[in-house]
Structures are given as structure tokens and as C-alpha cells.
Design an enzyme around this catalytic site. Structure first.
Site, PDB file in Angstrom:
ATOM      1  N   SER A 643       0.823  -1.308   0.122  1.00 17.62           N
ATOM      2  CA  SER A 643       0.006  -0.153  -0.016  1.00 17.62           C
ATOM      3  C   SER A 643       0.802   1.276  -0.053  1.00 17.62           C
ATOM      4  O   SER A 643       0.406   2.151  -0.556  1.00 17.62           O
ATOM      5  CB  SER A 643      -0.952   0.174   1.108  1.00 17.62           C
ATOM      6  OG  SER A 643      -1.813  -1.053   0.949  1.00 17.62           O
ATOM      7  N   ASN A 846      -5.792  -7.964  -2.974  1.00 14.02           N
ATOM      8  CA  ASN A 846      -5.627  -8.269  -1.252  1.00 14.02           C
ATOM      9  C   ASN A 846      -4.541  -7.187  -0.596  1.00 14.02           C
ATOM     10  O   ASN A 846      -4.413  -7.267   0.559  1.00 14.02           O
ATOM     11  CB  ASN A 846      -4.843  -9.488  -1.399  1.00 14.02           C
ATOM     12  CG  ASN A 846      -5.846 -10.528  -2.066  1.00 14.02           C
ATOM     13  OD1 ASN A 846      -7.004 -10.796  -1.392  1.00 14.02           O
ATOM     14  ND2 ASN A 846      -5.295 -11.217  -3.108  1.00 14.02           N
ATOM     15  N   TYR A 847      -3.658  -6.288  -1.482  1.00 14.01           N
ATOM     16  CA  TYR A 847      -2.632  -5.508  -0.680  1.00 14.01           C
ATOM     17  C   TYR A 847      -2.856  -4.255  -0.734  1.00 14.01           C
ATOM     18  O   TYR A 847      -2.242  -3.691   0.102  1.00 14.01           O
ATOM     19  CB  TYR A 847      -1.363  -6.086  -1.421  1.00 14.01           C
ATOM     20  CG  TYR A 847      -1.073  -7.534  -1.022  1.00 14.01           C
ATOM     21  CD1 TYR A 847      -0.603  -7.770   0.289  1.00 14.01           C
ATOM     22  CD2 TYR A 847      -1.049  -8.430  -1.840  1.00 14.01           C
ATOM     23  CE1 TYR A 847      -0.151  -9.172   0.897  1.00 14.01           C
ATOM     24  CE2 TYR A 847      -0.939  -9.795  -1.336  1.00 14.01           C
ATOM     25  CZ  TYR A 847      -0.168 -10.066  -0.403  1.00 14.01           C
ATOM     26  OH  TYR A 847       0.008 -11.193   0.040  1.00 14.01           O
ATOM     27  N   ILE A 848      -3.452  -3.617  -1.842  1.00 14.36           N
ATOM     28  CA  ILE A 848      -3.639  -2.371  -1.791  1.00 14.36           C
ATOM     29  C   ILE A 848      -4.992  -1.619  -1.125  1.00 14.36           C
ATOM     30  O   ILE A 848      -5.811  -2.067  -1.422  1.00 14.36           O
ATOM     31  CB  ILE A 848      -3.577  -1.814  -2.955  1.00 14.36           C
ATOM     32  CG1 ILE A 848      -2.220  -2.314  -3.957  1.00 14.36           C
ATOM     33  CG2 ILE A 848      -3.759  -0.200  -3.310  1.00 14.36           C
ATOM     34  CD1 ILE A 848      -2.273  -2.088  -5.504  1.00 14.36           C
TER      35      ILE A 848
END
Length: 889
Positions: A643, A846-848
DNA sequence: GTAACTACTTAGAAGCACATTA
DNA sequence: TAATGTGCTTCTAAGTAGTTAC
């Protein structure tokens, strides 16, 4: 399958983070046995022998002699065979730094994905960083870049100096930390404690008492009241709007309520229909039979079904895979024992099995389906929807929520990734007797849609699954959960990102600590610090231990001797298979102390197959992290770094660019994150041919440009000297292409003329007029051919007579436009090349932190739907509600 | 202390639907 | 209108990490 890709552009994010200054490091090449080493600091391998012995004798008195958490992996089996192949080119004769060898890409047959990224030299900081102030960079990016980072300089200047002073300096703090943005609507989930059921009840005190059933179409009900023949249209519109508004109201805005704690209780009432079983097997038509040694076999449905599983796959890579075939055939033979063919033929060899008749049947069925009329397709879809409708939603505390994977997994062949020892194994058909359901105490027990009784019915309100079973291949548990857009998933997603944001406040201290621990006298601490360094800087996964009956993949803590090699003065080469057998292959320049540590961890008695971090487990690592920040685990670093990187990369968005340009900047940032996280996809089988077509298109544009240019020179020959750039031949536009291109153009022109002639005649006939004579067409075709003969002449003479009305000015303008088109097409081609093996979706999903995207979209006035698909918007409604232009991660 | 179990998230492949092109 | 390409959705494998049992 693709070969290794050129590293530098792939690694724009990752590699610069780790490159130190080689020149300064060179004078500090670490020694395995340096003077500051205590007994504890000695090469571990030397101790592992002793430890192994002690473990056997049960003596674990000293700290060092305590049983190691991890068992050294025993090298055997198929997985190791593969490893040996990989090792052959990365082998080290001794533990010391070796001359750099370019690791070969692991062949796909080894289960490795092809992409690899190799770094030999420090590369300049990525372009995207150019406008970032040094102060703005997270440590992970600053450590190297051009090799001038303070932290690196200090680390390399003296071994005895602590890196921590630098890493904790104010200018290494992430921007967000300095700004200290509060979580907008409420406090972080982790810190809030409330009774979930109670708070939920507050939210939905009277959940849909009247129109409880969302199944009743709202619009329909309203129509009765409001519609009249007179104003039907406006009413329909109004109704639609009203329905939308009501739907909006119906949506449970959990993010506006008190945060749920980590409390145990997830629900009070829970109603659902569990799983939908697939239809029973329908035997193939009698004429469709597999053959064995040329003999058609009449199989009972039980064995025919299994044969069909393989038959459907004969043209896939799976069917060519030795392990897959071996496992399939073992199970196939077993089922044939039980359900033998009518012909009493003994099936002994898979090579003699011919599944083609089955395959062809499936293909025909697909074709038939494709050829169905729209109505037929619609009818099938409606029937399917009707069947599935009862399973789509469940009711949680009176609220309607969407279920995720409600279909019971159908039987088939296990498609394990990479070198999974069980791939090809038969996955059994599930029955109700295999499935445990979890449901509210007072809820009506669902009746399975096939005969049978549930294995169990439980009422555990501390978990969120609806159904659960154990699959037969690996004995793994499978669950049915709510969909990604549900409030449960949304809440935990938000909590995940809040935790990553929380890390911003602690990361300086954590980095300072692990930098100090890199020199710890306690080996376990030194290993932990080194592992954490990699997790933080390279976004490696934690790396839990895996069993022998799984694919041999590793993460940070489970790295083994052979997965890292050293190249003095400070390069560590990683080459291992990570999750899903994706290859992680990078040469990374690290801090001197890290290089020294790896050398130490690989020293002497250690050999292939031994753990690199033999005193570290994920549990120990996470325990340590939890002591630094409550709830912190290794995986939070991936979320945080992804992120963080994304937000930073987005600063390169052109403020006055077009929407397309802004989106391109967004995708570039996304790509950087995907590379950081090593998210790969296999290169499409049609990629090369599609690339060729694209290149031809560009050449066709260049061809047009050439014609314009030659006309221009005919008009004004002086321009050849005056504007030499115009005279430069269009690169890769050779005679062979021109000839081919002209032939294609000619064919097309003739074809068009023919079609036009036919069309005109049809029209004339319809209008009752006389049709054109064929001679007219022939004349036209001749004209076209003559025109093209002219082209050939032009090609030979390299002279083109100016077309009618062509002026110098006009031609120059046209050339300018053509240059733009060529440039755009080239950029597109480059983008496709860059993205051919990078998967952007995983990081986006899933990650940002989705709030970064929402903020960016608002700030740059880009419609969110251009960035988030329908499902992503359904997944992240909370982000849309929370983030405004000023929100920061 | 460790292995097994449990519940959840993360992952690429495959399938499908829609858009674009010939 | 069919063929082809592309992006989105679905599927389910493969991880992480906490808990439990021994």
C-alpha cells in the site's frame, strides 16, 4: 513458457531498495569468523551437529542446545529430484562467496514459473521516484536506489557502527506517519472491544420486519400502487430510482457503526441452505468410448466418469505431466478394479489408453452449446439461476448476506501446482455425509439437494463458515464462507489495512531494532533480524514449514542453504519457488552486515537441504513482532509495503493529463506493487502471435509514413537535407515487409471491390433496376491491380509522385500525425510486453488499501468504475464511503 | 516443544461474457 | 456475423497464523 525477462524494468521497485554502495562495501568483505563473534556467533552449522546429537540424547540444557524448532528437511523424493536440477546451476562448492553465475531459468517441467529478475548493477532510482523528496521515501525504497542512501552508507562505512541511528532518523519516517492521519470514521478495530452481537443489533435493531424477504421484488410491489397507464414511463423510472434508494438503505453500512472487537461471537442468528451439490454423473452416449490398445471399452459409469476427467484434459499440460499421469493412472486402475470394462480387458498402461473419442465428444458438446440460439441459452441460464437462487444468500442476524462458494466442489482430478506430489489424484464426489454445516440453533436445517444426511450440524457462533468438509487428496479442510462483499469479509479486510497503517507508527522502531539485532551475539536473534530484513525489504512471505507430501516451496523462514548464494561484495542471489511454485529469482544488494550474516548462516558443515535460518520459525518471528506491536505478524509487512509503495507511485500521476494518461499512471503504480509482491501470471499462449500482429500494425503505419515522406521529397527535394530526420528510413520496414503488406492491401482492395459490386447489385435488384454487368467489376479490378503495380514501381525507385492536392504543408502535418500514431502504438506494445507475465489483480484485491484508489480517483477526477470492477466495488463499499480527497494511507 | 488441527486470507488458472475486429 | 481478443468472475489450491492436544 517464457524465458527470463530483462530484469531492470521489472524490478523498478524492489531492487533499488536493496542496493548498497558496492565500492564502499568492497573493503569490508565479511569474514566468516570475525573477531567480534562470541561462541554463540560461531557458524551454526558447526553447532547443528552437536545439537542433533544432543537432541537425540535429550540434553537441552544450554540456550544454544535447545532442540531446534525446525527439523532439517530430509532430501528425498520427487521434490528433491527437481531441486537437484535447479541446484546444478546454482551450486556452491563452498559456503564462501562465489563468482557470480547467471542462474538459468528453471524449466517449466520443474514446476517453476519462468519469470526471473536478475540484478547485477545498482540501477538508478525508478523514474517514478524522481519527484519524491528524499524525506518522502519509506526506508524500503531509500536503502539504496542509487546506492547513496544514508543507511547504506553508514552500514558500509563501518561494521561496528550501528545502522539503527540512520534508520530511525526523522527523514526516514513515512510521510503518513508525520502527517499522522487518523482513521477517519472511528478508531481502529484492533483497539475496540464490544459485543459484536449487541453492536450489530444496534445497527439493525429491527431488521426488515416487514419486507424481511428481499426476495420479493420491491419494484413489483410498488407498481401496483403507483403505476397508471398515463404516466407509465416516468413511474417506471421513478420506481427504479426508489428501488435503488431502498436498496441503498437496505445495505448494511457496518463501517458506520461501532467497530467490532476481536470478540468471539460473530453472529446470533444464522440461516442458510448450506451447499449445492453438482448433478449426478450422466453416462456418455453409447458410441463414445475410450480405447485400450485399440479396443473400445464399455465402462460402467463409475469408471467412465474418471476416464472422462482425464479425457477432457488430454490437450492440457497436465495430461503430459509425468506425476499427474502416474497419480491419475493409479486411481484409475483402482476404480477399474472395482468397476471393470464389460470387455474384461485389463488396463495396464496409460500409454495404451486412448481418450480421444471422449475428448472429441466433449468438444462437440461445447460446440453444440455455443451454437444454441439465444433463447435456448437463456432458458438454460434461467434454469440454472432458479436452481442456485436458494443458495446465493444467507441471513445473518436478520440481515441478507451474499454467500461465496456455495457449490460443493465437483469430483475431478487434483490440479496441484508446481511439483505437487499428489497432482492428478482423483478428487472424490462429495456427499452430504462428508459435510458438516454450521447454522443458527433455531434455524431450519437445510435439506441437501441430493439424497443423504449431513455429517454433522453445529451451531458455533464464533466462526463464519457455513459448511466444511475434508477433501480426500491432501486431507485439507475446505470451507464455505460468505462472499468477498459481505460485511464479515469487509470488516476483516478493513481491519487488515488498519493494522498495516498502524505499522507506520512502529516501523521505525522495528527497523532500528532489527538493524541492531543483525549484529546480535545471540544467533537466534541475529537470524530473526536478518529474516525480518528480507521480509521488510523484499516483501517475502513468512514461510511456514511444509510437509513432505506437498510441493517443495518456501518462504523467508523456510529458506534453505541452496536458495541463497553470495556474490561479494554485497549481493545475495535468491532463487527459490514461493507460493504456488512461483519462482523468486533476484540478485539483491544488501547491507554489509546482512551479507556477513548470510555467509555465517551458510558456513561450513551446512549443506544443501539445511535450513538457512535454523533457529527461527514463523511462530518465533511472529511472537517477536507481536511484542513490538500488538497484532503484528510477518504478513502485515507485505500489506504495508504494498500500500505504501502504491501511494507513493501514484504521485507520478500527470495532473493535467487525460483520463487515459492518469489511468496509465495508476496501472504503472499497480504494476510496481505486483512486481514487489512477485505476482506472476503465465504468458498467454497466443501472446507471441498477437505481438507479431501488433508489430505488423506499427510497420503498416510506418509504411504510410514512408509514402508521405517520399511524396514530400518529390515536392521539395531540399527537405532531404533540411530535415534529415524525415529522410531516415523507417526502422524494420524492409522490402520483404513492404511486398507482403502491398500484397495484403491488394487482396483487401480486390475483395472490397467484389463485395461492393455484389451489394450494389442486390440493391439495384431490390429497386427494380437493371443490375451492373460483370464487365464493370472486371474493369474495376483491373484498375486496382494497375494501381498496385504503381506501388511496386514506387518501392523499387523509392520515388513517389505527390498525390492530387498534396502540398508540402499538408504532408508535413500528416507525417506529424503519423509519428504520433506510431509512438502511441509503440507505447502500447511496450506496455503489453511489460505486463505479459505480471498479474495486477492480486495486489489490487488483497494488498492495496482501496481507500488509496478512492482518494486518487477523487483527486484526479477519474471515474472509480474505470479502476474497480463491479465485484471490487462490491468488495470495498467501505472505502468509497470513508476516503475523501485528503485521505492518506 | 511440537505436530495436528482450525479458520481464515491470498493466489493463479480456467472459464465465461463482452468488446473489438475482420 | 463469426472469429478473436480481453477483462472479469469463479474456482479451488496454497498460503498464514492462531489454537489445541499430546
Amino acid at each position: 513458457m517464457s524465458g527470463p525477462t530483462s530484469a531492470p524494468d521489472k524490478m523498478a521497485v524492489v531492487a533499488p531498495n536493496l542496493q548498497s554502495t558496492p565500492t564502499t562495501l568492497a573493503t569490508h568483505a565479511p569474514h566468516v569468523e570475525d573477531e567480534d563473534m562470541s561462541e554463540d556467533d560461531k557458524p551454526l552449522a558447526r553447532k547443528t551437529h552437536r545439537l542433533a546429537k544432543k537432541r537425540i540424547t535429550g540434553d537441552s540444557s544450554s540456550e544454544d542446545d535447545k532442540p531446534l524448532a525446525k527439523k532439517p528437511r530430509v532430501s528425498n523424493g520427487a521434490a528433491n529430484k527437481k531441486r537437484r536440477v535447479v541446484d546444478s546451476d546454482s551450486d556452491e562448492s563452498d559456503a564462501g562467496p562465489s563468482v557470480k553465475k547467471e542462474p538459468e531459468p528453471t524449466p517449466k517441467s520443474n514446476g517453476a514459473k519462468p519469470r526471473s529478475s536478475t540484478f547485477k548493477k545498482p540501477s538508478p532510482p525508478s523514474e517514478s521516484d524522481s519527484d519524491l523528496s528524499e524525506d518522502d521515501k519509506p526506508l524500503a525504497r531509500k536503502v539504496n536506489g542509487n546506492g547513496n542512501s544514508k543507511a547504506t552508507k553508514k552500514a558500509t562505512s563501518s561494521d561496528s557502527e550501528s545502522l539503527s541511528e540512520e534508520s530511525s532518523s526523522e527523514d526516514e519516517k513515512p510521510l503518513a506517519k508525520k502527517k499522522a492521519p487518523p482513521a477517519k470514521p472511528r478508531q481502529s478495530t484492533a483497539s475496540t472491544k464490544s459485543t459484536p452481537a449487541a453492536s450489530k443489533k444496534k445497527v439493525k435493531a429491527e431488521p426488515k420486519s416487514e419486507s424481511e424477504d428481499d426476495d420479493v421484488p420491491l419494484a413489483k410491489g410498488k407498481t401496483k400502487v403507483t403505476s397508471s397507464a398515463k404516466d407509465k414511463k416516468p413511474v417506471v423510472k421513478r420506481e427504479k430510482k426508489v428501488k435503488e434508494e431502498e436498496d441503498e438503505e437496505e445495505k448494511y453500512k457496518w463501517w458506520e457503526q461501532e467497530a467490532l472487537g476481536d470478540g468471539e461471537v460473530k453472529w446470533t442468528t444464522f440461516e442458510h441452505n448450506a451447499v449445492l451439490f453438482p448433478p449426478p454423473y450422466v453416462p456418455l452416449p453409447k458410441n463414445v468410448k475410450m480405447k485400450y490398445d485399440g479396443v473400445a471399452l464399455t465402462l460402467p459409469p463409475e469408471s467412465e466418469e474418471v476416464a472422462g476427467f482425464f479425457g477432457a484434459m488430454i490437450e492440457t499440460d497436465h495430461a503430459a505431466d509425468a506425476k499427474f499421469r502416474e497419480n491419475f493412472f493409479k486411481d484409475f486402475k483402482a476404480i477399474l478394479e472395482k468397476y471393470p470394462p464389460k470387455e474384461s480387458v485389463k488396463v495396464k498402461s496409460l500409454d495404451k489408453c486412448d481418450f480421444k473419442p471422449m475428448f472429441e465428444h466433449f468438444e462437440r458438446e461445447k460446440e453444440k452449446k455455443k451454437a444454441m440460439t439465444r433463447d435456448e441459452k437463456k432458458a438454460i441460464k434461467e434454469a440454472k439461476d432458479k436452481l442456485e437462487a436458494p443458495y446465493l444468500f444467507c441471513t445473518v442476524d436478520g440481515r441478507k448476506e451474499k454467500v461465496g462458494n456455495f457449490r460443493a466442489e465437483p469430483p475431478g482430478l487434483f490440479r496441484g501446482r508446481g511439483e505437487h506430489p499428489k497432482k492428478g489424484t482423483l478428487k472424490h464426489r462429495l456427499r452430504p455425509e462428508d459435510i458438516i454445516i454450521n447454522i443458527g440453533k433455531d434455524a431450519k436445517e437445510p435439506i441437501p439437494n441430493i439424497p443423504g444426511k449431513w455429517k454433522g450440524v453445529q451451531h458455533d457462533n464464533t466462526v463464519t463458515w457455513l459448511a466444511h468438509w475434508k477433501e480426500n487428496v491432501n486431507g485439507n479442510a475446505k470451507y464455505v464462507f460468505l462472499s468477498a462483499g459481505s460485511s464479515w469479509k469487509g470488516q476483516s479486510d478493513r481491519a487488515k489495512f488498519e493494522k498495516a497503517r498502524e505499522l507506520i507508527k512502529h516501523v521505525d522502531k522495528i527497523r532500528k531494532d532489527y538493524t541492531e539485532d543483525l549484529k546480535s551475539k545471540v544467533m537466534a536473534d541475529r537470524q530473526r533480524a536478518t529474516a525480518l530484513y528480507f521480509i521488510d525489504r523484499l516483501a517475502l512471505r513468512a514461510g511456514n514449514e511444509k510437509g513432505e507430501d506437498e510441493a517443495d516451496t518456501v518462504g523467508c523462514c523456510s529458506l534453505r542453504y541452496e536458495h541463497v548464494t553470495l556474490q561479494p561484495p554485497n549481493t545475495v542471489s535468491f532463487d527459490f519457488l514461493g507460493k504456488d511454485s512461483m519462482r523468486f529469482h533476484q540478485d539483491v544488494q544488501v547491507d554489509a552486515q546482512v551479507f556477513k550474516n548470510i555467509k555465517l548462516f551458510k558456513a561450513e558443515a551446512k549443506k544443501k537441504g539445511d535450513d538457512l535460518f535454523d533457529r527461527l520459525t514463523t511462530t518465533l518471528l511472529n511472537k517477536h513482532l507481536n511484542s513490538m506491536m500488538p497484532g503484528l505478524t510477518a504478513k502485515v509487512f507485505r500489506t504495508y509495503n504494498a500500500s505504501w509503495t502504491f501511494q507513493k507511485q501514484l504521485k507520478n500521476t500527470p495532473k493535467n493529463g487525460t483520463v487515459a494518461e492518469k489511468i496509465a499512471a495508476y496501472n504503472t503504480a499497480n504494476r510496481e506493487v505486483a512486481i514487489l509482491c512477485n505476482h506472476q501470471k503465465s504468458v498467454s499462449k497466443t501472446y507471441e502471435s498477437s505481438k507479431g500482429k501488433h508489430e505488423d500494425k506499427i510497420r503498416a503505419l510506418k509504411y504510410q509514413r514512408m509514402k508521405l515522406r517520399l511524396q514530400l521529397f518529390s515536392l521539395n527535394p531540399k527537405l532531404k537535407k533540411k530535415q534529415p530526420e524525415l529522410a531516415e528510413d523507417e526502422s524494420d520496414l524492409d522490402d520483404e515487409f513492404c511486398e507482403r503488406h502491398e500484397a495484403e492491401l491488394l487482396e483487401k482492395a480486390l475483395d472490397n471491390a467484389q463485395k461492393k459490386f455484389e451489394k450494389d447489385n442486390v440493391k439495384l435488384e431490390e429497386e427494380g433496376e437493371k443490375k451492373k454487368d460483370k464487365s464493370e467489376l472486371n474493369e474495376r479490378l483491373k484498375e486496382i491491380k494497375d494501381e498496385f503495380k504503381e506501388l511496386k514501381k514506387e518501392r523499387k525507385s523509392k520515388k513517389v509522385e505527390p498525390r492530387r492536392a498534396a502540398t508540402e504543408e499538408k504532408l508535413l502535418e500528416q507525417i506529424g500525425k503519423m509519428d504520433e500514431r506510431i509512438a502511441t502504438a509503440k507505447v502500447q506494445l511496450g506496455d503489453r510486453e511489460k505486463l505479459k507475465d505480471v498479474a495486477l489483480g492480486t495486489s489490487k484485491i488483497n494488498y492495496i488499501d482501496p481507500r488509496i484508489t478512492v482518494t486518487w480517483a477523487k483527486k484526479y477526477d477519474v471515474p472509480l468504475e474505470k479502476l474497480f470492477s463491479k465485484t471490487l466495488r462490491e468488495k470495498f463499499p467501505w472505502a468509497e464511503a470513508e476516503a475523501d480527497k485528503s485521505w492518506v494511507f
